[in-house]
Every structure is written in C-alpha cells, then in structure tokens.
Design a protein around this motif. Structure first.
Motif, PDB file in Angstrom:
ATOM      1  N   LYS A  67       0.833  -1.204   0.000  1.00  0.00           N
ATOM      2  CA  LYS A  67       0.000   0.000   0.000  1.00  0.00           C
ATOM      3  C   LYS A  67       0.866   1.251   0.000  1.00  0.00           C
ATOM      4  O   LYS A  67       0.585   2.220  -0.698  1.00  0.00           O
ATOM      5  N   SER A  68       1.926   1.217   0.820  1.00  0.00           N
ATOM      6  CA  SER A  68       2.834   2.359   0.903  1.00  0.00           C
ATOM      7  C   SER A  68       3.495   2.615  -0.440  1.00  0.00           C
ATOM      8  O   SER A  68       3.594   3.746  -0.897  1.00  0.00           O
ATOM      9  N   LYS A 125       1.852   6.421  -6.817  1.00  0.00           N
ATOM     10  CA  LYS A 125       0.801   7.332  -7.248  1.00  0.00           C
ATOM     11  C   LYS A 125       1.239   8.783  -7.089  1.00  0.00           C
ATOM     12  O   LYS A 125       1.004   9.628  -7.942  1.00  0.00           O
ATOM     13  N   GLU A 126       1.929   9.074  -5.956  1.00  0.00           N
ATOM     14  CA  GLU A 126       2.434  10.421  -5.713  1.00  0.00           C
ATOM     15  C   GLU A 126       3.476  10.794  -6.758  1.00  0.00           C
ATOM     16  O   GLU A 126       3.456  11.879  -7.312  1.00  0.00           O
ATOM     17  N   ASN A 135       0.968   4.049  -2.872  1.00  0.00           N
ATOM     18  CA  ASN A 135       0.756   5.480  -2.636  1.00  0.00           C
ATOM     19  C   ASN A 135       1.934   6.297  -3.132  1.00  0.00           C
ATOM     20  O   ASN A 135       1.760   7.365  -3.718  1.00  0.00           O
ATOM     21  N   LYS A 181      -7.822  17.307   6.468  1.00  0.00           N
ATOM     22  CA  LYS A 181      -7.514  15.881   6.610  1.00  0.00           C
ATOM     23  C   LYS A 181      -8.638  14.970   6.107  1.00  0.00           C
ATOM     24  O   LYS A 181      -8.387  13.860   5.633  1.00  0.00           O
ATOM     25  N   LYS A 182      -9.878  15.437   6.209  1.00  0.00           N
ATOM     26  CA  LYS A 182     -10.999  14.553   5.890  1.00  0.00           C
ATOM     27  C   LYS A 182     -11.142  14.291   4.385  1.00  0.00           C
ATOM     28  O   LYS A 182     -11.866  13.385   3.986  1.00  0.00           O
ATOM     29  N   ILE A 183     -10.448  15.066   3.532  1.00  0.00           N
ATOM     30  CA  ILE A 183     -10.577  14.855   2.080  1.00  0.00           C
ATOM     31  C   ILE A 183      -9.229  14.592   1.418  1.00  0.00           C
ATOM     32  O   ILE A 183      -9.105  14.702   0.203  1.00  0.00           O
ATOM     33  N   ARG A 184      -8.225  14.219   2.187  1.00  0.00           N
ATOM     34  CA  ARG A 184      -6.896  14.047   1.592  1.00  0.00           C
ATOM     35  C   ARG A 184      -6.827  12.890   0.599  1.00  0.00           C
ATOM     36  O   ARG A 184      -5.988  12.882  -0.292  1.00  0.00           O
ATOM     37  N   LYS A 185      -7.708  11.902   0.738  1.00  0.00           N
ATOM     38  CA  LYS A 185      -7.703  10.780  -0.197  1.00  0.00           C
ATOM     39  C   LYS A 185      -8.160  11.192  -1.592  1.00  0.00           C
ATOM     40  O   LYS A 185      -7.977  10.444  -2.553  1.00  0.00           O
ATOM     41  N   GLN A 186      -8.756  12.376  -1.714  1.00  0.00           N
ATOM     42  CA  GLN A 186      -9.236  12.836  -3.012  1.00  0.00           C
ATOM     43  C   GLN A 186      -8.139  13.498  -3.839  1.00  0.00           C
ATOM     44  O   GLN A 186      -8.399  13.982  -4.942  1.00  0.00           O
ATOM     45  N   ARG A 187      -6.908  13.548  -3.296  1.00  0.00           N
ATOM     46  CA  ARG A 187      -5.736  14.028  -4.026  1.00  0.00           C
ATOM     47  C   ARG A 187      -5.917  15.439  -4.574  1.00  0.00           C
ATOM     48  O   ARG A 187      -5.796  15.692  -5.780  1.00  0.00           O
TER      49      ARG A 187
END
Length: 504
Positions: free
Chosen positions: A65-66, A72-73, A69, A212-218
């Motif tokens: 997973k790391s 992806k980054e 990510n 923090k609550k929307i960080r997965k939305q990139r």
C-alpha cells in the motif's frame, strides 16, 4: 516439577511389584510424555508460524500500500518539470522553455464535483480566521503527530503580503455547500533569486494545506497545477519550495537543530528528553543563558527604520559572499517588510559601531513560530498536563514558543586587512577562523535576545554558516529534515551550506 508432584496422581495398588516392570512402566510413561510434549511443541510452533506468516502478510500488504501510494504520488511529479531521481542533468538552468502566453490556459484547472475555487482575502478578518483555522488543524506535524505548527493570523499577514503581492496567488478551495467551508489552500509570493551567478524571478510556494478529511481525493496536485497556471500567466516559470518529506527531487537536504532555552518546559511537553543520568537542575544549568549585559555586544539594539539601507546592503553582501542560492533583498521596501521588528512575529537586532555612531556592523533576526502540543509523549493520563500562563491544562492548548533563526549578516571578510606575512596561514583560513569567532559572539547574543522574549527554543537548519556555531552553542540535532526543491530549474552541486534562503 518435583518427584512428589510427578507421582501425586498414581495409585500405589496399581503399581507393578517388580523393579523391572516398574522401570518399563516408567519408560513407557516417559515415552508417552515425550510424544505429547513433542506434539504440543509442534502445535505451538505451527501456531507461531501461522501468526508470523499472518503478520508477514499484513506487513507485506502495508508495504505494498505504501509503495502504491508512493508510486501514485510520484506519478504526478513524473509529469512535472522537476529533476527525476537517478537521472543526472549536467546543465544548470530551466528544464522547460517558457510557455508562450497564448498557450497558457486562461480558465482554472477542473476541480472535483462539490468544490469550487476561491481567493482568500488575507485582509478580511473572517477569511483570515478561516485560513488560520484550516492551518492550525491540518498543517505540518512532526512524524510522531505530537506537535503541529501554529501560524498566527499576524504571522500569516506578514508572510503572505510582501510588497507587490499578487492576491490571485492566495488560492483556496471551498465546499459547494451553504457553509462553504475552506478545505484547501496554497500560496505563492514573487522573489528575486540568485542561483550561483544567475538572478531570476521565481515564485516561492508555501502553505499547501488540505483538510484531513478529504486528503484521499488528491487535491494537492490540483492546487499545484492551478497555482502554476496563475504564476505562468504572470510571466514566471520557475519556483522554489521546501517540504519535510522527500519527493522528486531535492537539490539540498538540511538537518534541523534545536537549542533549548527553557529545557524544563521542553522535557515536560515531550519536545525533548531528559538524558540518562541527567537531573533536571543539571540540564537547566547546562543550557543557561547569561541574562545580564556582561556578554552583550556593545552597540546591540533593535533594528530601526533608519538602519534599513545599511542592513539591506550588509545582508545582501553576506549572502552573496557566503552562499550560492538565496533571495535578493532588491529594495529598501522589501527589506523593511521582512526584517523590521513586529511583536510576536519577527525580531531583528543590529550592532552599531560605538566608535562610529550610525554605522551598522552586524545584524541578526529570528521569527516566532509556535508549535501546538497535540498530545504528550508517553503521557500518564493520571497526571495533569503542563500549563503556562496562556493555556488551559489541555495539551491541545499548550504551545512551545519556538524561535527560528532568520537572516543575519556581518563582515564576510574579517581577515582582509590582516598581515599574514609571518604566518603559515592563508587569508582564507584566517578568514574562516575570524568569521567563526564573530558568529559565535553574534549568535550567543541572538540566544540572549530570544531568551529575554521568553522563547522556549531556538531552531535552525544547517544552511549558510549555521554549521559554524552549532556545537559550541550547544545546539542538538533534531529528528526532522528540510528538503529544498526547484520547480522547472536545475542547480547542480548545491550543499546545505550553499543555501542562503530561509523560508517560513
């Protein structure tokens, strides 16, 4: 186990009478016990192996997973004009040519459904409060999530509004709801940079922050693309920025150093530890700063408006002489903005020559950037949290008042007129010795002034000539590193002491 315990469940009436039979029975029992023990041991080993295998699979999953990510980054950065890891670029300069104005998109970058672009007016109290709230709850934290930078509204107005600031470079993202909550921000300011022998206008990018609550939305790549578009529209195609994390690809990696001024508070908050065998009283004595005037440089005083032209010249000369990459203080107005003292923001001092009144020989400055204590390291819930005069007992309201070394300057050639005809030393060697001696005195006075202002610690990174003073003034290496980056520019061979730029 004792013999008595081994035999306690054996019925004497059922025991063989002969000695040989007794021995045979014991052997059979021993063999049975051995088989059972082996079976139990095998079962235990199997269980352990199962657990280890399960843990290994979990660890492998986390690693995958790391890596996913990270990939992806890096997928975003691979599409950007930044140096790629392990791909050497021999020639300094821009990676891509400037984009013609007519080819730069005039419309904002597309944003996910439910959100909208906005400008953040830092002169509007309500909007500044929103920005302050976003940063204070979501911005930079240490790796252990114990501390978070606490940028005050006064500090943000100073850091975001130098002369000639373009308000279009204060970019926010809001939710498309009745509340219109500010959930993202990025900023840029224009700076004139000197990189080796080249002077170039660049954008200094800072305060990239996502709720923090929307960080997965990139959202970060979207914000970076949008501010790049707006900066390009202003005719600027290079940028400089810093980060605590490593992404492709830093031109310098600098180490943080900390000099305690209030060691008890630092230990109580978990910022630092009491070394083994060290008592608190000894620790306090170790980091004691002389508070009287006996160690103070004659002529030391706060910077005043009349000093600005001399300080500008002094700092530029020092940076030109001692670094290969730094901001140019291109006007008195700009110098005044960044260096004039502002209470609870920036603190600046000069040394005035006592024999030639009005002549400034030295300068140093530091700024206030507190850190909020989010939780106490290895805290005991039965014990109360540390307090100070401005906070409640909750660690969430407890601040470490950190001073950060900003810009400084002195004569970069103190040995220029020294006669070395009878010495084996070169002028360069003598110059380094004399410069170090002067910086040690100057920076000790910096520590004195920070202590008088009730700061708890003075922080710096090992840029410029900071390395000369770290050991003797008892700075300790921290856990963090600061990575310096260029966007659409390459400068090879820069080391930490070549860097003269200090970012907020």
């Amino acid at each position: 186990m004792s013999d008595q315990e081994n035999n306690k469940n054996i019925d004497p009436s059922k025991q063989p009478s002969s000695t040989s039979s007794n021995i045979s029975a014991k052997k059979q029992q021993s063999l049975k016990d051995s088989i059972n023990a082996t079976k139990n041991q095998n079962d235990a080993i199997k269980l352990i192996l199962d657990q280890l295998n399960l843990q290994t699979l979990e660890d492998a999953d986390d690693v995958q997973k790391s890596k996913a990510n990270e990939k992806k980054e890096h997928l975003f950065w691979d599409s950007q004009p930044v140096p790629k890891p392990d791909v050497p670029i021999k020639k300094d300069g821009p990676l891509h040519q400037d984009t013609p104005f007519e080819k730069i998109p005039k419309d904002p970058i597309e944003i996910p459904e439910g959100y909208e672009w906005c400008l953040v007016d830092i002169h509007n109290d309500k909007e500044m409060t929103e920005l302050y709230t976003l940063l204070s709850k979501n911005y930079v934290e240490d790796s252990d999530e114990l501390f978070r930078f606490h940028y005050t509204p006064e500090f943000l107005k100073w850091g975001l509004n130098p002369p000639g600031q373009n308000p279009d470079w204060h970019i926010g993202v809001r939710e498309k709801t009745k509340k219109r909550e500010l959930i993202g921000f990025i900023s840029g300011i224009e700076v004139e940079m000197r990189v080796k022998d080249i002077k170039k206008k660049m954008a200094e990018i800072n305060f990239l922050c996502i709720n923090k609550k929307i960080r997965k939305q990139r959202f970060a790549p979207i914000l970076i693309k949008e501010i790049t578009r707006r900066i390009n529209l202003s005719g600027i195609f290079q940028a400089v920025y810093t980060a605590g994390i490593q992404i492709p690809t830093p031109f310098a990696i600098c180490q943080y150093f900390h000099r305690p001024l209030n060691p008890k508070k630092l230990v109580d908050s978990g910022f630092s530890h009491l070394p083994p065998g060290m008592t608190m009283s000894r620790l306090i004595n170790k980091y004691k700063i002389i508070s009287d005037t006996s160690a103070q440089l004659p002529g030391l005083r706060p910077l005043e408006g009349r000093d600005i032209p001399q300080v500008r010249k002094l700092v530029n000369k020092y940076l030109n002489s001692r670094s290969k990459m730094h901001q140019v203080f291109s006007s008195d107005e700009l110098t005044k903005h960044w260096l004039m003292p502002k209470n609870n923001v920036v603190y600046s001092y000069v040394v005035e020559d006592v024999l030639k009144l009005g002549k400034i020989t030295d300068f140093f400055s530091f700024y206030l950037l507190p850190s909020t204590v989010l939780k106490l390291r290895n805290s005991d819930p039965s014990k109360p949290s540390p307090k100070n005069s401005k906070s409640s007992s909750s660690p969430l309201n407890y601040l470490i008042n950190s001073a950060y070394l900003f810009y400084y300057g002195t004569n970069p050639e103190p040995a220029a007129n020294t006669d070395l005809s009878n010495s084996e030393m070169t002028h360069k060697q003598m110059n380094e010795i004399k410069l170090k001696d002067r910086l040690l005195i100057l920076m000790y006075n910096c520590l004195m002034m920070a202590k008088r202002e009730n700061f708890d610690v003075l922080n710096c990174v090992n840029t410029l000539d900071n390395g000369m003073i770290l050991d003797q003034l008892r700075f300790g290496a921290g856990d963090g590193k600061l990575h310096y980056y260029f966007y659409n520019y390459v400068a090879n061979g820069l080391k930490p002491n070549d860097v003269g730029l200090t970012m907020l």
